[in-house]
Scaffold this active site. Structure first.
Site, short mmCIF file in Angstrom:
data_model
loop_
_atom_site.label_atom_id
_atom_site.label_comp_id
_atom_site.label_asym_id
_atom_site.label_seq_id
_atom_site.Cartn_x
_atom_site.Cartn_y
_atom_site.Cartn_z
CB THR A 7 -4.86 3.44 -21.77
OG1 THR A 7 -5.02 3.49 -23.19
CG2 THR A 7 -6.16 3.85 -21.10
NE ARG A 41 -7.10 -4.03 -19.38
CZ ARG A 41 -7.24 -4.16 -20.69
NH1 ARG A 41 -6.53 -5.02 -21.38
NH2 ARG A 41 -8.11 -3.41 -21.34
CE1 TYR A 69 -4.31 0.66 -0.31
CE2 TYR A 69 -4.42 -1.42 0.87
CZ TYR A 69 -5.03 -0.45 0.10
OH TYR A 69 -6.33 -0.60 -0.28
CE LYS A 125 -7.47 1.90 -25.60
NZ LYS A 125 -7.52 2.64 -24.33
CD GLU A 178 -4.80 5.29 0.69
OE1 GLU A 178 -4.82 6.13 1.60
OE2 GLU A 178 -5.70 4.46 0.50
CG ASP A 209 -8.93 10.18 -24.01
OD1 ASP A 209 -7.94 9.43 -24.13
OD2 ASP A 209 -10.00 9.81 -23.51
N1 DSN Z 1 -12.93 0.75 -25.06
C1 DSN Z 1 -11.63 1.10 -25.57
C2 DSN Z 1 -11.56 0.81 -27.02
O1 DSN Z 1 -11.74 -0.34 -27.40
O2 DSN Z 1 -11.28 1.71 -27.83
C3 DSN Z 1 -11.26 2.47 -25.27
O3 DSN Z 1 -11.34 2.68 -23.90
#
Ligand code: DSN
Length: 420
Positions: free
Chosen positions: A230, A239, A58, A233, A60, A204
């Site tokens: 994120t 993740r 932990y 990807k 925080e 974003d």
């Molecule tokens: N849901 C994701 C996608 O497949 O593009 C984005 O968060």
């Protein structure tokens, strides 16, 4: 189970059911061609860090300012992740704690908006994201989102329309970013519009941050106040989410991730993010990013050669969207997605701009090339994949032909396995 402590036995011995299900998914990952635009295959190093003993801690707070003792090591890990992210994205400040892109976006909204404030973002049904104001998401319930879309004839974002909407609605925040749009974004123009109407400007970049890291698309940190993304990807990490900001927003963003939107940081994921940033700082990664773009173009060209309609007329990034009605009027995105998955090609149904069908049925399929590029596919393979997808959709009533095509798909998939 040892009553003295946590068992050190392997998963297979402790929980054969879950172990077998993981093996089943490994088999699925190794035997399909993966074209979900938001997915990728993480390296062994990333997965080792993600599955490490750091899950036990932990912490925080932030490095040097924690609410728990014993954070000496996780402080160093988080600081490394922050420093690498700042270097990779040429950012003043990075927050590497967001559990997801959604919580990253939430922290930006908490930092820049009051409930009820107006935000201008891309509509979900035209290519935006759930957290850009969908009425079924917190963003649409707490804030007053107005959505820009695409021009019906060009299927491109029209910056004149964005400008006029900004003048009309006077948003506090303007968002550039998408989850299904295949063209470049004009960050400079978004910045100018934001300045003119006195709005903050957020990008974003979840979908294309990996392309930014690979230096094959423009870097939004040069223009935006805040960039969210994120790491799982095209970036090929674990993740999770990340926020990149100018120095003046750093404190506020940190505060709105913890304690604003989240509790304890996921130290195992932060360590894995640090590993993925290190991987992305290499020349090899830049070649990979370039290949993602070349592969997407080859896929898009292949569809057009097969007579299918590619949304927005082609692609400038990793995404290719196809209108399933160009196979025939009856074919829906849902039917195409299920059929292709059964035959070894995994992608997702997707609403296309001005889609007359519901978001659950749709008239489109969305594809992306990060995952197949990780598997080593190049332009020739993507041309073949475009052909196979087109032929499977066109011959969906001919079982013999489908069996022949599936054999080709499986042979290609097993020649380019992620974890073979
Ligand atoms: N849901 C994701 C996608 O497949 O593009 C984005 O968060």
């Amino acid at each position: 189970m040892n009553e003295k402590g946590a068992s050190q036995e392997s998963l297979n011995n402790v929980d054969a059911e879950i172990s077998e299900l993981i093996d089943n998914d490994l088999n699925r990952q190794n035997t399909h061609i993966h074209l979900i635009a938001s997915e990728n295959f993480a390296s062994k190093a990333v997965m080792e860090a993600s599955g490490s003993i750091l899950t036990n801690k932990y912490s925080e707070g932030f490095p040097g300012r924690r609410y728990y003792e014993g954070c000496e090591t996780v402080d160093q890990i988080e600081q490394l992740a922050i420093d690498r992210a700042c270097e990779l994205f040429e950012a003043d400040h990075a927050n590497v704690q967001p559990h997801s892109g959604s919580s990253a976006n939430m922290a930006v909204y908490l930092s820049t908006l009051e409930p009820g404030d107006t935000v201008l973002g891309m509509s979900l049904d035209q290519g935006g994201h759930l957290t850009h104001g969908s009425p079924v998401n917190f963003s649409g319930q707490v804030y007053n989102f107005v959505g820009y879309g695409l021009d019906e004839d060009t299927e491109l974002i029209n910056m004149e329309t964005v400008y006029n909407m900004a003048l009309e609605h006077k948003p506090k925040l303007i968002i550039a970013g998408y989850s299904s749009y295949s063209q470049s974004l004009d960050f400079q123009k978004f910045r100018e519009i934001s300045d003119e109407v006195g709005a903050h400007f957020m990008v974003d970049a979840a979908h294309f941050i990996g392309l930014v890291a690979g230096k094959v698309v423009d870097n939004p940190t040069k223009y935006a106040d805040v960039v969210t993304a994120t790491t799982h990807k095209a970036l090929r990490g674990p993740r999770g989410g990340i926020i990149l900001t100018r120095e003046e927003f750093a404190k506020d963003i940190d505060k709105n991730i913890f304690p604003g939107a989240q509790g304890g940081a996921l130290n195992n994921q932060i360590a894995a993010k640090a590993v993925c940033f290190k991987e992305a700082l290499t020349k090899e990664y830049q070649k990979y990013a370039k290949q993602i773009l070349n592969n997407a173009k080859a896929l898009s060209d292949s569809f057009q050669e097969q007579g299918l309609r590619v949304i927005s007329g082609g692609t400038e990034n990793h995404i290719v969207l196809v209108d399933t009605r160009s196979v025939d009027e009856e074919l829906t995105g849902k039917e195409a997605g299920i059929l292709l998955n059964d035959r070894g090609i995994t992608l997702n149904r997707n609403a296309i701009p001005f889609d007359p069908r519901s978001p659950f049925i749709t008239s489109g399929i969305r594809m992306g090339t990060p995952a197949v590029t990780t598997c080593g596919m190049k332009e020739n393979e993507l041309t073949q994949v475009g052909y196979l997808i087109s032929e499977i959709m066109k011959n969906r009533s001919d079982e013999n032909k489908l069996n022949e095509l599936e054999a080709e798909v499986r042979s290609l998939a097993t020649s380019f396995q992620p974890y073979g």
